[in-house]
Design a protein around this motif. Sequence first.
Motif, PDB file in Angstrom:
ATOM      1  N   CYS A   1       2.234  14.543  -3.567  1.00 22.86           N
ATOM      2  CA  CYS A   1       1.509  15.763  -3.956  1.00 22.86           C
ATOM      3  C   CYS A   1       1.065  16.519  -2.717  1.00 22.86           C
ATOM      4  CB  CYS A   1       0.281  15.416  -4.800  1.00 22.86           C
ATOM      5  SG  CYS A   1       0.704  14.794  -6.401  1.00 22.86           S
ATOM      6  N   PHE A   2       0.574  15.780  -1.744  1.00 19.37           N
ATOM      7  CA  PHE A   2       0.107  16.390  -0.497  1.00 19.37           C
ATOM      8  C   PHE A   2       1.259  17.099   0.215  1.00 19.37           C
ATOM      9  CE2 PHE A   2      -0.959  15.926   4.073  1.00 19.37           C
ATOM     10  CZ  PHE A   2      -2.108  16.697   4.083  1.00 19.37           C
ATOM     11  N   LEU A   3       2.416  16.428   0.239  1.00 17.35           N
ATOM     12  CA  LEU A   3       3.596  17.024   0.883  1.00 17.35           C
ATOM     13  C   LEU A   3       4.033  18.295   0.164  1.00 17.35           C
ATOM     14  CD1 LEU A   3       6.054  14.133   1.826  1.00 17.35           C
ATOM     15  CD2 LEU A   3       4.682  15.564   3.335  1.00 17.35           C
ATOM     16  N   ILE A   4       4.145  18.191  -1.160  1.00 11.27           N
ATOM     17  CA  ILE A   4       4.654  19.324  -1.940  1.00 11.27           C
ATOM     18  C   ILE A   4       3.639  20.457  -1.995  1.00 11.27           C
ATOM     19  CG2 ILE A   4       5.402  20.068  -4.242  1.00 11.27           C
ATOM     20  CD1 ILE A   4       6.363  17.138  -4.638  1.00 11.27           C
ATOM     21  N   GLY A   5       2.382  20.089  -2.177  1.00 21.70           N
ATOM     22  CA  GLY A   5       1.374  21.115  -2.419  1.00 21.70           C
ATOM     23  C   GLY A   5       0.705  21.619  -1.163  1.00 21.70           C
ATOM     24  N   PHE A   6       0.860  20.908  -0.051  1.00 19.68           N
ATOM     25  CA  PHE A   6       0.151  21.345   1.146  1.00 19.68           C
ATOM     26  C   PHE A   6       1.047  21.478   2.363  1.00 19.68           C
ATOM     27  CE2 PHE A   6      -2.506  20.973   4.829  1.00 19.68           C
ATOM     28  CZ  PHE A   6      -3.565  21.812   4.522  1.00 19.68           C
ATOM     29  N   VAL A   7       1.689  20.371   2.748  1.00 21.70           N
ATOM     30  CA  VAL A   7       2.441  20.382   4.010  1.00 21.70           C
ATOM     31  C   VAL A   7       3.616  21.353   3.952  1.00 21.70           C
ATOM     32  CG1 VAL A   7       3.796  19.004   5.619  1.00 21.70           C
ATOM     33  CG2 VAL A   7       1.761  18.032   4.554  1.00 21.70           C
TER      34      VAL A   7
ATOM     35  N   PHE B   1       0.805  -1.232   0.000  1.00 19.36           N
ATOM     36  CA  PHE B   1       0.000   0.000   0.000  1.00 19.36           C
ATOM     37  C   PHE B   1       0.836   1.279   0.000  1.00 19.36           C
ATOM     38  CE2 PHE B   1       0.523   0.003   4.581  1.00 19.36           C
ATOM     39  CZ  PHE B   1       0.419   1.346   4.925  1.00 19.36           C
ATOM     40  N   PRO B   2       2.031   1.292   0.638  1.00 17.19           N
ATOM     41  CA  PRO B   2       2.791   2.550   0.584  1.00 17.19           C
ATOM     42  C   PRO B   2       3.100   2.985  -0.848  1.00 17.19           C
ATOM     43  CG  PRO B   2       3.746   1.060   2.188  1.00 17.19           C
ATOM     44  CD  PRO B   2       2.737   0.266   1.423  1.00 17.19           C
ATOM     45  N   LEU B   3       3.335   2.028  -1.711  1.00 15.08           N
ATOM     46  CA  LEU B   3       3.656   2.346  -3.093  1.00 15.08           C
ATOM     47  C   LEU B   3       2.486   3.044  -3.782  1.00 15.08           C
ATOM     48  CD1 LEU B   3       5.815   1.927  -5.379  1.00 15.08           C
ATOM     49  CD2 LEU B   3       4.436  -0.031  -6.066  1.00 15.08           C
ATOM     50  N   PHE B   4       1.288   2.556  -3.487  1.00 10.90           N
ATOM     51  CA  PHE B   4       0.115   3.136  -4.154  1.00 10.90           C
ATOM     52  C   PHE B   4      -0.277   4.476  -3.563  1.00 10.90           C
ATOM     53  CE2 PHE B   4      -0.212  -1.363  -5.170  1.00 10.90           C
ATOM     54  CZ  PHE B   4      -0.377  -1.272  -6.542  1.00 10.90           C
ATOM     55  N   ILE B   5       0.056   4.654  -2.292  1.00 12.07           N
ATOM     56  CA  ILE B   5      -0.265   5.939  -1.654  1.00 12.07           C
ATOM     57  C   ILE B   5       0.741   7.013  -2.057  1.00 12.07           C
ATOM     58  CG2 ILE B   5      -0.261   7.091   0.586  1.00 12.07           C
ATOM     59  CD1 ILE B   5      -1.628   4.703   1.735  1.00 12.07           C
TER      60      ILE B   5
END
Lengths: 250, 305
Positions: free
Chosen positions: B36-42, B26-30
């Motif tokens: 994107c979440f890290l770059i665009g939000f966090v 699952f980590p691969l699919f997430i």
Amino acid sequence: MQRRGHLANIPLYYEYKDAGITVGAQPAEITGTYLDNFRNIWDLYITDTAANPTSLSSSTGDESEAEFGQGKAVFYQNGDWEFANLTGADKGFNLSPDDLAMIPIYCGVAGEEKAGLNCGTENCWAINAKASEENIKASEENIKASEDFLYWLVTSDEGTTMLAEQFSGIPFKGAKDSTNVFGADAAEYASAGNYTMFWAFNDTPNVDSWRATVVTALTAYSADPTDANWDQVKTAFVDGWAYEYGVVNG
Amino acid sequence: MKKKKKTYDGTSVNCWLVRRPIQRWFPLFILPTFLCFLIGFVWPFLQGLYLSFCSFNTPTDAKWVNFDNYIKAFKDASFVHAFKNTAAFAVVSIVVINVIAFFIAYALTQKMRGANLFRTVFFMPNLIGGVVLGYIWSIIFDAILKGYSTYLTANATYGFWGLVILVAWQQIGYMMIIYIAGLQAVPGEIIESARIDGASGWQTLIHITIPNIMPSITICTFLTLTNSFKMFDQNLALTGGAPSVMMEGAKVNMTELLALNIYSTYNISRNYHGVAQAKAVIFFLLVAVLAIAQLTATRSKEVQQ
């Protein structure tokens, strides 16, 4: 909106002149001594305008240009760059240069029979001190090239001809005669010993913001010209200047 | 809950043959979405947090100034004014939007011809972007007010109510859909038995319908509340904060809500980029509190049902 704001140069100029301030030595506060004179000229603008004063909030510069160009209005506040628009066929105005003249803006200041035109410009070159060595060098070279170009423009035969034909008369030796009557008017006033109203407006701190507040108050005053509304203009003018000066320098 | 019997036939999702690869991979699919979440939000969020303590012109040229920006933000008369505006706007728009949306939904769930057409039409304003709506309505308002020799940005009152009308027009359709869903879920038997017991239409509405759609009311109330607090595009396009006046030595844009105030603070001058950033952090905390309150409230309602 810009033109309405630009008229503010008149009270600013007289205040600068009285205090002996030169453009660039921006004071932290202004007194607004000549705002009553500003009101005189503003009242003249809004009472005998081709547009209804109450609808001035939504009127545009294009509308007033058209009113003047089509002969519906007698006075129109603009600069010598407008000459080509007014005399040319592009906008369908085709006014004759003989019918056009530029006159000083009078507003009841003592000695203003010797007033000349408002003249000024507001551009400068700058290099970002934090840019990389390479970019700074490139910028310097660009500025040098621009200087060479400007030198060519005001000295060479081709350059001065182009300026005279397409722009206006320019205050340089060897400038060609221009057909632009506005430039000629400015030169005439200057040579007759009239004082030129320099562009004190350049010193406005945070200019867009300051102007927006002043124009807001002026618009409200135009729709309802009461003393109370004029006090708002004064506040925007004087307190606004001090506030914006603090914003920029504080 | 009764424990399910383990099956090993490979057809069940619970089967380890299916579960183990999922657990392992699952980590691969997430990863793509997570990146994107890290770059665009966090990352922008953390950088924004850092910059709110800095004086900066560009983000790469920031100087640490401790709490200066926060002090300036709280002292700023325009921020306080924008907060009051936002609070007033939230209260008014919650009431206006929800009351009207509920009654339109109530009317449209009665048997009437063309109810579906009306639902579609009422929902449509919601599909238009806020900036477009703002410009359209500013033209409409100015055209109307011109007849009375005035204009939209003449004073703060026009701008405020103009924004209320605009937002109501836009959001009523959306809230109406939620209310319609709620109303349709009210069991017919209860309504019928109420009628047999001799309840009037009004009594049925107050004592049967409204208590049964409390979850919809909670959702809509919080949606309108957070929408009003996050209001930006409509505010920008309708009045842009105008008129701006000098009040007690500071410039205040009279019709500015919080989000627009942050935006315009950034544009005051380069000295105010950090202050705008500090305001944005304060704004984040405020909206976060509202969102958490919303979650808690909706959850507790769900338990009740």
